[in-house]
Write an enzyme that holds these catalytic residues in place. Sequence first.
Site, PDB file in Angstrom:
ATOM      1  CE  LYS A  39     -23.660  -0.493  40.368  1.00 56.69           C
ATOM      2  NZ  LYS A  39     -24.058  -1.585  41.253  1.00 56.69           N
ATOM      3  N   GLY A 216     -36.432  -2.404  47.301  1.00 54.55           N
ATOM      4  CA  GLY A 216     -36.246  -3.728  47.892  1.00 54.55           C
ATOM      5  C   GLY A 216     -37.559  -4.437  48.152  1.00 54.55           C
ATOM      6  N   GLY A 219     -40.987  -3.142  47.021  1.00 53.47           N
ATOM      7  CA  GLY A 219     -41.414  -3.125  45.626  1.00 53.47           C
ATOM      8  C   GLY A 219     -40.822  -1.975  44.835  1.00 53.47           C
ATOM      9  CG  ASP A 240     -25.791 -12.926  45.914  1.00 48.45           C
ATOM     10  OD1 ASP A 240     -25.825 -11.696  46.124  1.00 48.45           O
ATOM     11  OD2 ASP A 240     -24.824 -13.486  45.355  1.00 48.45           O
ATOM     12  CG  ASP A 246     -27.212  -4.480  37.746  1.00 50.88           C
ATOM     13  OD1 ASP A 246     -27.380  -3.253  37.884  1.00 50.88           O
ATOM     14  OD2 ASP A 246     -26.226  -5.082  38.205  1.00 50.88           O
TER      15      ASP A 246
HETATM   16  O1  RIB Z   1     -25.067  -4.280  40.543  1.00 48.52           O
HETATM   17  C1  RIB Z   1     -24.198  -5.316  40.887  1.00 48.52           C
HETATM   18  C2  RIB Z   1     -22.848  -5.097  40.250  1.00 48.52           C
HETATM   19  O2  RIB Z   1     -22.267  -3.933  40.788  1.00 48.52           O
HETATM   20  C3  RIB Z   1     -21.840  -6.200  40.502  1.00 48.52           C
HETATM   21  O3  RIB Z   1     -21.904  -7.207  39.522  1.00 48.52           O
HETATM   22  C4  RIB Z   1     -20.521  -5.451  40.585  1.00 48.52           C
HETATM   23  O4  RIB Z   1     -19.604  -5.813  39.597  1.00 48.52           O
HETATM   24  C5  RIB Z   1     -20.874  -3.962  40.524  1.00 48.52           C
HETATM   25  O5  RIB Z   1     -20.699  -3.427  39.272  1.00 48.52           O
END
Ligand code: RIB
Length: 299
Positions: A39, A216, A219, A240, A246
């Site tokens: 993250k 999700g 929104g 995906d 993030d």
């Molecule tokens: O938010 C997704 C991330 O959560 C992934 O990349 C994984 O490594 C975890 O940290």
Amino acid sequence: MKVLCFGSLNIDYVYDVPHFVRGGETLASRSLHAYTGGKGLNQSVALARAGMKVYHAGAIGEDGTFLLELLREAGVNTEHVEQLKDVRTGHAIIQKDESGNNCILLYGGANQSITRQQIDRTLAAFSAGDALVLQNEISELGYLVERAEAAGMTIVLNPSPMDDSLPPLLGSVDYLLLNEIEAAQLLHIPEASAPEEMAKRLQAQFPGSTILLTVGAQGSLYAGEETILRQSAVPVQVMDTTAAGDTYTGFFLSGVLGGHGPAWAMKYASVAAAIAVTRPGAAPSIPDREEVLSRMKEI
Ligand code: RIB
């Protein structure tokens, strides 16, 4: 103002599965891919690709050099990332199902070797008014929040993964960015609760924080002291969902810290996250500023 993201760096092992494996079940996966993730790393990459100058702090093992290279390619300053001997880089085992949804099992590795000394060394390079972006995948998070608050930094937290160590820290947080699962855990209410109700309750419970709740396909919501804003999700074909949150975090922060209003920043973030979910992997799926700005004009 400088932006420091102090957080996890992971190798993501992504297994394509027909459904998430159940207790006692043995399930064959259809493929395995290894991606850059974590993250912390994803949020740094998103901030950088969104146009911010960002510093990343964290730890990897000797097997994690390619994570450093990815950060540098994205334009992230890595002088505060420490490469440790005798500890493996953190990793995530990710099951991705046919709808693009995932479940994630973490191995902390070097992310859990962050020490108070590393935190002190790193924070010495930052000062009041600088922003600190955090998640819950590294050791000594409580000490980090305490020192950053004492230094007058703006603290941003994505409380993931949620656990009992987090609620006591939330009074120090300026921006709390979370999804509906984390919100339900914090509020001790069902995940299916109405998103607007969740956002309002979070703001009431943590009045010093600005809340950004992502839900999700429904929104996202912003809850400030006297304002509620809503942003609908951009409809796309999902491949995906890893790192969608993030990506949202990085682009939203880049917007508001860059001087835009929250409504613009939410749209910027939603478009970026929508693009990310159409691509495989975590960090590799995060778009750049030009692509997002150009898609925003079409919406
Ligand atoms: O938010 C997704 C991330 O959560 C992934 O990349 C994984 O490594 C975890 O940290």
